[in-house]
Design a protein around this motif. Structure first.
Motif, PDB file in Angstrom:
ATOM      1  N   LEU A  83      -8.377  -3.311   0.609  1.00 44.83           N
ATOM      2  CA  LEU A  83      -7.373  -2.271   0.857  1.00 44.83           C
ATOM      3  C   LEU A  83      -7.922  -0.860   0.680  1.00 44.83           C
ATOM      4  O   LEU A  83      -7.206   0.112   0.927  1.00 44.83           O
ATOM      5  CB  LEU A  83      -6.185  -2.444  -0.112  1.00 44.83           C
ATOM      6  CG  LEU A  83      -5.356  -3.718  -0.013  1.00 44.83           C
ATOM      7  CD1 LEU A  83      -4.219  -3.666  -1.034  1.00 44.83           C
ATOM      8  CD2 LEU A  83      -4.799  -3.897   1.386  1.00 44.83           C
TER       9      LEU A  83
ATOM     10  N   PHE B 286      -5.837   2.465   1.696  1.00 44.77           N
ATOM     11  CA  PHE B 286      -5.236   3.204   0.590  1.00 44.77           C
ATOM     12  C   PHE B 286      -5.766   4.624   0.538  1.00 44.77           C
ATOM     13  O   PHE B 286      -4.997   5.590   0.408  1.00 44.77           O
ATOM     14  CB  PHE B 286      -5.510   2.495  -0.736  1.00 44.77           C
ATOM     15  CG  PHE B 286      -4.979   3.234  -1.929  1.00 44.77           C
ATOM     16  CD1 PHE B 286      -3.686   3.023  -2.368  1.00 44.77           C
ATOM     17  CD2 PHE B 286      -5.764   4.161  -2.606  1.00 44.77           C
ATOM     18  CE1 PHE B 286      -3.177   3.728  -3.465  1.00 44.77           C
ATOM     19  CE2 PHE B 286      -5.273   4.865  -3.696  1.00 44.77           C
ATOM     20  CZ  PHE B 286      -3.980   4.644  -4.122  1.00 44.77           C
TER      21      PHE B 286
ATOM     22  N   VAL C 142       0.824  -1.210   0.000  1.00 42.34           N
ATOM     23  CA  VAL C 142       0.000   0.000   0.000  1.00 42.34           C
ATOM     24  C   VAL C 142       0.855   1.257   0.000  1.00 42.34           C
ATOM     25  O   VAL C 142       0.568   2.223  -0.727  1.00 42.34           O
ATOM     26  CB  VAL C 142      -0.968   0.003   1.202  1.00 42.34           C
ATOM     27  CG1 VAL C 142      -1.714   1.334   1.282  1.00 42.34           C
ATOM     28  CG2 VAL C 142      -1.969  -1.140   1.082  1.00 42.34           C
TER      29      VAL C 142
END
Length: 493
Positions: free
Chosen positions: A295, A299, A264
């Motif tokens: 994610l 993110f 990430v």
């Protein structure tokens, strides 16, 4: 310092008929920084005549002779590095940190590259049979028109001019009206390097007059264009009347795919650069972000936090990384997309407004803007914005990510972020784009070809492939038998 230039025709610096001029505005503060002549069809005719006259002598030079001149141009660019950088910053708004350390050195490097790689240009010997020599040779096209955009005023000229010149063509360059000054300065450097009169001509003025006259001119063999897709379509239509070659490097709406196994932090670093380099005014900028649902929140949080740190301000300050949009009407257009995203129901995560500081309030600035909760049916997720505005969307499977990426009229570039390179390569093969990066976005080298598919255009800039764009293949056949009658003549007897 204000720069008032003339245009270059046949080795002479001249005014346009009637003394018409275009004022150039610094987008960072709204101040006038210079002017250039407003040319029209009359100047196009003169420039084409000069290029036609200069072509035989330039084309007859050896590749080595032309390459040496390109190396002198490269050296001249670096000798004027600071002047070119300041001029481009003043007319286009890109921060001096970028123009000084990226744009100008890369212009010099491009000329070096073309000077070297062109000397390896060869033809082919074709194995037709022992009774003949059958081969191909590469020859210059003739007079080429190069129409360049305002987002990288110097670099986009060099991409085309270096390849066209070294392969023996004579050129007419039409830079953008909002940022023509750096190109005119490059013209001075080109002449100082010893390029003969008429080999390079530079005309400034509106696309609807200068550009269209150049495209329609019967003695122009090719148009190399970088710009928006709508203009590219019009160039195709106009060029069809004279059946001239057209190279089109057009718009993009580029996907940035973050897979479930991605790093990430690395993806966020790439996202900040890919989205906001040159204030998002890049055809290959990351614009549509597809984040795996596992994610997405992490993110989005890190992307917003990193983007907040980008300094927006005085473009002549080496600490500034975000400059203004290139002109007022474009700033207004970008703000229209921001309003549209809000109306469509996207969630504003960052930006969406003009910065209000003493350094920025008189310029055409828009802060880096990130929307979340986006879908592909939103207008701003489908149309090229060409500014610092991006949208984030979720996906759940690799197949869905590929489908989302391909759900676009454009096909310029995309990136995939994953630790599984094998899976990344498999996805790259399914994405319809001219370039697919894996664990990178917006990295382009002299050695790598650049160009898209679908409505992002056709043809290539850079790499050895661009040499094909500015040459034509001629087949030569030589009979080696020396006999008057060949077996195939019997068909008519």
């Amino acid at each position: 310092m204000r720069k008032d230039y003339k245009v270059l025709i046949g080795g002479e610096w001249v005014e346009a008929a009637g003394g018409r001029r275009i004022e150039v505005i610094n987008p960072a503060n709204g101040e006038k920084v210079g002017s250039a002549p407003e040319c029209g069809a009359e100047e196009v005719d003169k420039a084409v005549s000069a290029a036609v006259e200069a072509f035989p002598a330039w084309a007859s030079k050896t590749m080595g002779e032309r390459s040496k001149i390109l190396l002198k141009i490269s050296q001249g660019i670096m000798a004027h590095q600071e002047e070119l950088a300041k001029l481009e910053t003043a007319e286009q708004g890109s921060p001096i940190r970028k123009t000084m350390n990226f744009d100008v050195p890369l212009c010099a490097e491009q000329f070096e590259y073309f000077a070297g790689v062109a000397r390896a240009l060869t033809g082919e010997t074709l194995p037709v049979g022992p009774w003949c020599l059958s081969c191909t040779v590469r020859e210059p096209l003739g007079v080429v028109g190069l129409i360049t955009p305002w987002n990288f005023p110097a670099l986009m000229v060099v991409w085309k001019l270096g390849a066209a010149l070294v392969t023996g063509n004579t050129c007419i360059v039409k830079p953008p009206s909002v940022a023509p000054l750096t190109t005119l300065k490059l013209g001075e450097i080109v002449m100082e390097a010893g390029v003969p009169a008429g080999v390079v001509n530079i005309l400034t003025g509106p696309g609807e007059s200068v550009g269209e006259a150049l495209v329609k001119h019967p003695k122009v063999a090719k148009i190399g264009f970088t710009g928006d897709t709508a203009t590219g379509k019009r160039i195709m239509r106009l060029a069809s009347d004279t059946v001239k070659q057209v190279g089109l490097e057009l718009g993009g709406k580029n996907a940035f795919i973050v897979m479930a196994d991605a790093d990430v932090d690395s993806a966020v670093e790439g996202a900040v650069f890919g989205a906001f380099f040159n204030t998002g005014q890049v055809c290959a900028a990351a614009s549509r972000f597809y984040i795996h649902e596992s994610l997405y929140d992490a993110f989005a949080e890190k992307f917003v936090a990193a983007s907040k740190k980008l300094r927006c301000g005085d473009t002549m300050d080496m600490g500034t990384v975000i400059g203004p949009l290139a002109y007022e009407a474009h700033r207004d257009k970008v703000e229209g997309y921001i309003r549209g995203a809000k109306e469509a129901g996207a969630t504003l995560l960052l930006g969406g407004e003009r910065p209000d500081t003493p350094e920025t309030r008189n310029g055409f600035f828009v802060l880096p803007t990130i929307f979340g909760g986006c879908t592909n049916d939103m207008t701003f997720m489908r149309e090229e914005i060409f500014g610092p505005v991006v949208g984030l969307a979720r996906f759940s499977t690799p197949e869905e990510a590929v489908a989302l990426a391909n759900d676009s009229n454009y096909g310029l570039s995309a990136s995939i972020w994953t630790k599984d390179v094998r899976a990344g390569l498999a996805m790259a093969g399914q994405i319809k784009a001219g370039t697919v990066w894996i664990n990178e976005h917006l990295i382009i080298f002299c050695e790598t070809p650049w160009g898209g598919c679908k409505q992002s255009g056709w043809g290539k800039d850079l790499s050895t492939m661009v040499l094909d764009e500015y040459t034509t293949t001629k087949h030569i056949y030589v009979d080696l038998t020396g006999v008057p009658e060949k077996p195939w003549y019997a068909i008519l007897k």
